[in-house]
Design an enzyme around this catalytic site. Sequence first.
Site, mmCIF file in Angstrom:
data_model
loop_
_atom_site.group_PDB
_atom_site.id
_atom_site.type_symbol
_atom_site.label_atom_id
_atom_site.label_comp_id
_atom_site.label_asym_id
_atom_site.label_seq_id
_atom_site.Cartn_x
_atom_site.Cartn_y
_atom_site.Cartn_z
ATOM 1 N N HIS A 148 0.821 -1.216 0.000
ATOM 2 C CA HIS A 148 0.000 0.000 0.000
ATOM 3 C C HIS A 148 0.852 1.260 0.000
ATOM 4 O O HIS A 148 0.354 2.339 -0.309
ATOM 5 C CB HIS A 148 -1.002 -0.002 1.155
ATOM 6 C CG HIS A 148 -0.433 0.300 2.504
ATOM 7 N ND1 HIS A 148 -0.147 -0.670 3.432
ATOM 8 C CD2 HIS A 148 -0.123 1.477 3.094
ATOM 9 C CE1 HIS A 148 0.307 -0.108 4.539
ATOM 10 N NE2 HIS A 148 0.340 1.200 4.362
ATOM 11 N N ASP B 139 0.329 -7.563 1.568
ATOM 12 C CA ASP B 139 0.678 -6.145 1.699
ATOM 13 C C ASP B 139 2.194 -5.933 1.747
ATOM 14 O O ASP B 139 2.698 -5.153 2.557
ATOM 15 C CB ASP B 139 0.029 -5.527 2.936
ATOM 16 C CG ASP B 139 -0.057 -3.995 2.831
ATOM 17 O OD1 ASP B 139 0.345 -3.447 1.783
ATOM 18 O OD2 ASP B 139 -0.498 -3.365 3.797
ATOM 19 N N SER C 70 4.524 2.980 7.832
ATOM 20 C CA SER C 70 4.313 1.789 7.001
ATOM 21 C C SER C 70 5.546 1.438 6.202
ATOM 22 O O SER C 70 6.143 2.294 5.545
ATOM 23 C CB SER C 70 3.156 2.012 6.014
ATOM 24 O OG SER C 70 1.923 1.855 6.629
#
Length: 362
Positions: free
Chosen positions: A100, A131, A214
């Site tokens: 992402h 992911d 992230s």
Amino acid sequence: MDGSRAHARATFLLTALVCSAALTAGCSATSPRPVEREGPEKAPAVSGAPTIRGSAGDLQAAYEKVVKDVLPSVVQITAGDSLGSGVVYDDKGHIVTNAHVVGSAQSFKVTLATGGGPVGARLVAAYPEQDLAVVRLDEVPKSLKPATFGDSSKVEVGQIVLAMGNPLGLSSSVTQGIVSAVGRTVSSGRSGGGTGATIANMVQTSAAINPGNSGGALVNLAGQVIGIPTLAATDPELGRGPAPGIGFAIPAVTVRTVAGQIVRSGRVTDSGRAALGITGRTIVGPDFTPAGVAVVAVNQGGPADRAGLRAGDVITAVGGSGISTMQSLSEALAGLKPGERTEVTYDRDGAEHTTTVTLGEI
């Protein structure tokens, strides 16, 4: 299914750390460039869990050493207007991050913590189902410092960890916490750029995880990356804002498996993820609440087909776990392995049936 597995699959209201503003979980922010440092070249390595002893002064010294050793391996990734983090995977210029974070982009600017300006990079492959993604630097600086990935199977609740990344665009930031739980199965949303992934065996941590973290590093006090921070819980009572102190990281064993395949083959060749071999959709009952997963189509010759499932059946349980939505089905399957046999309960024409399915692979 035993209680521990059911507990491990507890459903959380989550959001991917996607490209969003303010203090909702997210992967991006607008920020100054990271602090640049120099460091030696290093090959990938794997090691076990540390044992930390000594006084408070020793603990502080351990913190400082970990930051000095690992932070040069954590990079900032710019994808369009979005910022995220990544970890240097090897000395060939491969950087592992979240799917992402890269989104639909094919090219990026990577700012290293070891000196120099932004370096161009291109996507090798993304694997949204877990992911994860790998990008490769166009030019490999001599100062590139690969991280050491630890054995996440040895991670224990209460272990001190540090989260390193670029939260809110504040480059080379470090937060501290503990491992709060292990073996969590969690799902991200698709809104705001999330992949909708359901990921098993995640590490839960109290270390602060904010937009921009992230793809960064969750690190133990031996200087080993034990996970990639990916998700933060949201609290409906806070208007879907972040629930403080509840973040999740993809375990290092999964990172090495997925990234290793991408580096070797340019794609994931062996997902290790169980599948029924159906196309399904969530249906609602008379009270308009989710009531199961309707089988829209069955893959010919696949696991569900061989077990006698057919289009029109409504799956209500897998391996003893109740199924009400596609997300709950994904979470149930995330804790199982290809080739494993499991019972599937379904409704057909108003009658309940149970069959045993030998699971396939995504």
